[in-house]
Design a protein around this motif. Structure first.
Motif, PDB file in Angstrom:
ATOM      1  N   ALA A   1     -49.498 -25.389 -20.395  1.00  0.00           N
ATOM      2  CA  ALA A   1     -49.870 -26.760 -20.716  1.00  0.00           C
ATOM      3  C   ALA A   1     -48.958 -27.739 -19.978  1.00  0.00           C
ATOM      4  O   ALA A   1     -47.979 -27.347 -19.349  1.00  0.00           O
ATOM      5  CB  ALA A   1     -49.795 -26.986 -22.223  1.00  0.00           C
ATOM      6  N   SER A   2     -49.292 -29.005 -20.067  1.00  0.00           N
ATOM      7  CA  SER A   2     -48.470 -30.046 -19.449  1.00  0.00           C
ATOM      8  C   SER A   2     -48.353 -31.218 -20.406  1.00  0.00           C
ATOM      9  O   SER A   2     -48.995 -31.249 -21.468  1.00  0.00           O
ATOM     10  CB  SER A   2     -49.089 -30.511 -18.124  1.00  0.00           C
ATOM     11  OG  SER A   2     -50.218 -31.341 -18.357  1.00  0.00           O
ATOM     12  N   ASP A   3     -47.546 -32.211 -20.032  1.00  0.00           N
ATOM     13  CA  ASP A   3     -47.426 -33.408 -20.861  1.00  0.00           C
ATOM     14  C   ASP A   3     -48.743 -34.177 -20.927  1.00  0.00           C
ATOM     15  O   ASP A   3     -48.935 -35.001 -21.821  1.00  0.00           O
ATOM     16  CB  ASP A   3     -46.332 -34.331 -20.308  1.00  0.00           C
ATOM     17  CG  ASP A   3     -44.939 -33.759 -20.494  1.00  0.00           C
ATOM     18  OD1 ASP A   3     -44.774 -32.862 -21.350  1.00  0.00           O
ATOM     19  OD2 ASP A   3     -44.022 -34.187 -19.765  1.00  0.00           O
ATOM     20  N   HIS A   4     -49.645 -33.886 -19.987  1.00  0.00           N
ATOM     21  CA  HIS A   4     -50.906 -34.639 -19.912  1.00  0.00           C
ATOM     22  C   HIS A   4     -52.044 -33.976 -20.680  1.00  0.00           C
ATOM     23  O   HIS A   4     -53.029 -34.640 -21.001  1.00  0.00           O
ATOM     24  CB  HIS A   4     -51.321 -34.812 -18.453  1.00  0.00           C
ATOM     25  CG  HIS A   4     -50.336 -35.584 -17.647  1.00  0.00           C
ATOM     26  ND1 HIS A   4     -50.288 -36.960 -17.644  1.00  0.00           N
ATOM     27  CD2 HIS A   4     -49.335 -35.178 -16.831  1.00  0.00           C
ATOM     28  CE1 HIS A   4     -49.313 -37.368 -16.845  1.00  0.00           C
ATOM     29  NE2 HIS A   4     -48.710 -36.311 -16.341  1.00  0.00           N
ATOM     30  N   CYS A   5     -51.937 -32.677 -20.963  1.00  0.00           N
ATOM     31  CA  CYS A   5     -53.059 -31.978 -21.605  1.00  0.00           C
ATOM     32  C   CYS A   5     -52.603 -30.637 -22.155  1.00  0.00           C
ATOM     33  O   CYS A   5     -51.910 -29.879 -21.464  1.00  0.00           O
ATOM     34  CB  CYS A   5     -54.189 -31.773 -20.593  1.00  0.00           C
ATOM     35  SG  CYS A   5     -55.672 -30.997 -21.282  1.00  0.00           S
TER      36      CYS A   5
ATOM     37  N   GLY B   1     -51.592 -29.658 -15.220  1.00  0.00           N
ATOM     38  CA  GLY B   1     -50.661 -30.456 -14.428  1.00  0.00           C
ATOM     39  C   GLY B   1     -50.793 -31.925 -14.771  1.00  0.00           C
ATOM     40  O   GLY B   1     -50.890 -32.303 -15.945  1.00  0.00           O
ATOM     41  N   ASP B   2     -50.821 -32.768 -13.741  1.00  0.00           N
ATOM     42  CA  ASP B   2     -51.007 -34.201 -13.977  1.00  0.00           C
ATOM     43  C   ASP B   2     -52.419 -34.669 -13.651  1.00  0.00           C
ATOM     44  O   ASP B   2     -52.696 -35.869 -13.588  1.00  0.00           O
ATOM     45  CB  ASP B   2     -49.985 -35.022 -13.189  1.00  0.00           C
ATOM     46  CG  ASP B   2     -50.034 -34.749 -11.687  1.00  0.00           C
ATOM     47  OD1 ASP B   2     -50.919 -33.978 -11.247  1.00  0.00           O
ATOM     48  OD2 ASP B   2     -49.192 -35.298 -10.949  1.00  0.00           O
ATOM     49  N   THR B   3     -53.344 -33.699 -13.444  1.00  0.00           N
ATOM     50  CA  THR B   3     -54.766 -34.039 -13.226  1.00  0.00           C
ATOM     51  C   THR B   3     -55.649 -33.165 -14.130  1.00  0.00           C
ATOM     52  O   THR B   3     -56.450 -32.364 -13.650  1.00  0.00           O
ATOM     53  CB  THR B   3     -55.169 -33.844 -11.756  1.00  0.00           C
ATOM     54  OG1 THR B   3     -54.838 -32.492 -11.347  1.00  0.00           O
ATOM     55  CG2 THR B   3     -54.461 -34.833 -10.851  1.00  0.00           C
ATOM     56  N   PRO B   4     -55.532 -33.306 -15.439  1.00  0.00           N
ATOM     57  CA  PRO B   4     -56.285 -32.435 -16.343  1.00  0.00           C
ATOM     58  C   PRO B   4     -57.793 -32.638 -16.297  1.00  0.00           C
ATOM     59  O   PRO B   4     -58.554 -31.800 -16.795  1.00  0.00           O
ATOM     60  CB  PRO B   4     -55.724 -32.794 -17.720  1.00  0.00           C
ATOM     61  CG  PRO B   4     -55.226 -34.187 -17.566  1.00  0.00           C
ATOM     62  CD  PRO B   4     -54.690 -34.267 -16.170  1.00  0.00           C
TER      63      PRO B   4
END
Length: 336
Positions: free
Chosen positions: A159-163, A203-206
């Motif tokens: 997972a990431s901070d975005h999703c 990442g930063d493009t969920p």
């Protein structure tokens, strides 16, 4: 549901012309391919996806299951999930895949859903479906409601901070373990995508779910000749016995030499933004005796970076137990 226009081409080339030059990703494009429609139409009704035009590809003749040289098998992108699961060659040579498909959805949905559509279905995150809440996957930059909200079904890996959403497919977990290949056609011709590279982590493009371009069409899924028919299984752990998405699922496949594991494939579902494989965990099994201790160590390696959130930390222990059980079933080892 918003108004849209509709086309029904009769060839792959005509279908590709129908989306040629359209901007956006495969999930954001103004023009969308539709086949069974079991996920896309729900998203349109919920106003989550808003295509201006649908290109119906159901008449393109991509619904066959065909033999390939060397014993491999090609699954047409428009073959229905039910037809694939009950195909004698799939049941005999790739039983893990058949079991995974039959573990997903209802019989009615499997009769409509296509193989290609299964690869492209979108997350069932509550916040993604609720247009009144923030969701970076639905509207990039608005935030992730699940991180501090209700996240019981969400990711513990990758997972990431975005999703922190998870991929919902059962079929894709088995395809990942089998090292399948996705065949696609687009304006630049045909290309193949290893299954491990097809889905993306957030990442930063969920909002981008896969490596498929908006103007490309899945035409088939190729299965390798080796289907681990003798030592494989698909285990799905869910809240109820039917019609529920996996909290954790495991596709386990072993090549055995007596009681020794020669090689292993291990894929998890319900835990990440894509079917999750870890070469280190698979390598941990190679050359080891088929025992509960060996399986537990592989589970430890696979879950070493797992991170729970406020409501889903239980998934880490659940995944570890599911891995051990699935590997034991594949190897024919008794387990609690």
């Amino acid at each position: 549901m918003r108004a849209f226009s509709y086309d029904r081409p009769d060839s792959v080339d005509a279908a590709l012309r129908g989306v040629a030059g359209q901007p956006g990703t495969t999930t954001e494009a103004a023009v969308k391919f539709v086949a069974g429609g079991t996920n896309l139409l729900d998203l349109m009704k919920a106003d989550v996806m808003r295509p201006e035009r649908l290109v119906d590809i159901s008449r393109l003749g991509l619904d066959r299951i065909e033999e390939l040289d060397g014993g491999a098998l090609r699954l047409g992108a428009l073959a229905r999930n039910a037809d694939t699961a009950y195909d004698e060659r799939v049941q005999t040579r790739y039983p893990m895949l058949s079991k995974a498909i039959l573990a997903g959805a209802s019989a009615q949905l499997r009769n409509m859903a296509t193989n290609g559509g299964n690869l492209l279905q979108r997350t069932r995150c509550y916040y993604f479906y609720d247009t009144g809440t923030p969701c970076n996957k639905r509207e990039p930059g608005t935030g992730c409601g699940a991180r501090t909200g209700v996240n019981r079904i969400h990711a513990i890996l990758g997972a990431s901070d975005h999703c922190i959403a998870v991929h919902p497919s059962d079929m894709c977990v088995a395809l990942a373990a089998l090292d399948a290949t996705v065949r696609v056609s687009g304006p630049k011709g045909e290309r193949t995508i290893p299954f491990a590279d097809f889905h993306r982590l957030p990442g930063d493009t969920p909002q981008i779910d896969s490596s498929l371009a908006a103007d490309e069409l899945i035409t088939a899924i190729d299965l390798p000749a080796h289907g681990f028919a003798e030592h494989s299984t698909y285990l799905k752990v869910r809240d109820r016995a039917s019609y529920a998405f996996a909290l954790v699922s495991v596709a386990a496949a072993l090549e055995m030499d007596g009681q020794t594991i020669r090689s292993a494939r291990l894929a998890l579902g319900g835990v990440a933004h894509k079917p999750w494989r870890d070469p280190a965990a698979e390598a941990e099994l190679a050359g080891k005796p088929a025992s509960l201790e060996t399986f537990a160590e592989a589970a430890r390696v696979l879950l070493r970076d797992a991170k729970g959130h406020s409501h889903n930390a239980f998934k880490i222990g659940l995944a570890g137990r599911a891995i051990v059980r699935a590997l034991a079933e594949a190897a024919g080892v008794e387990h609690p």
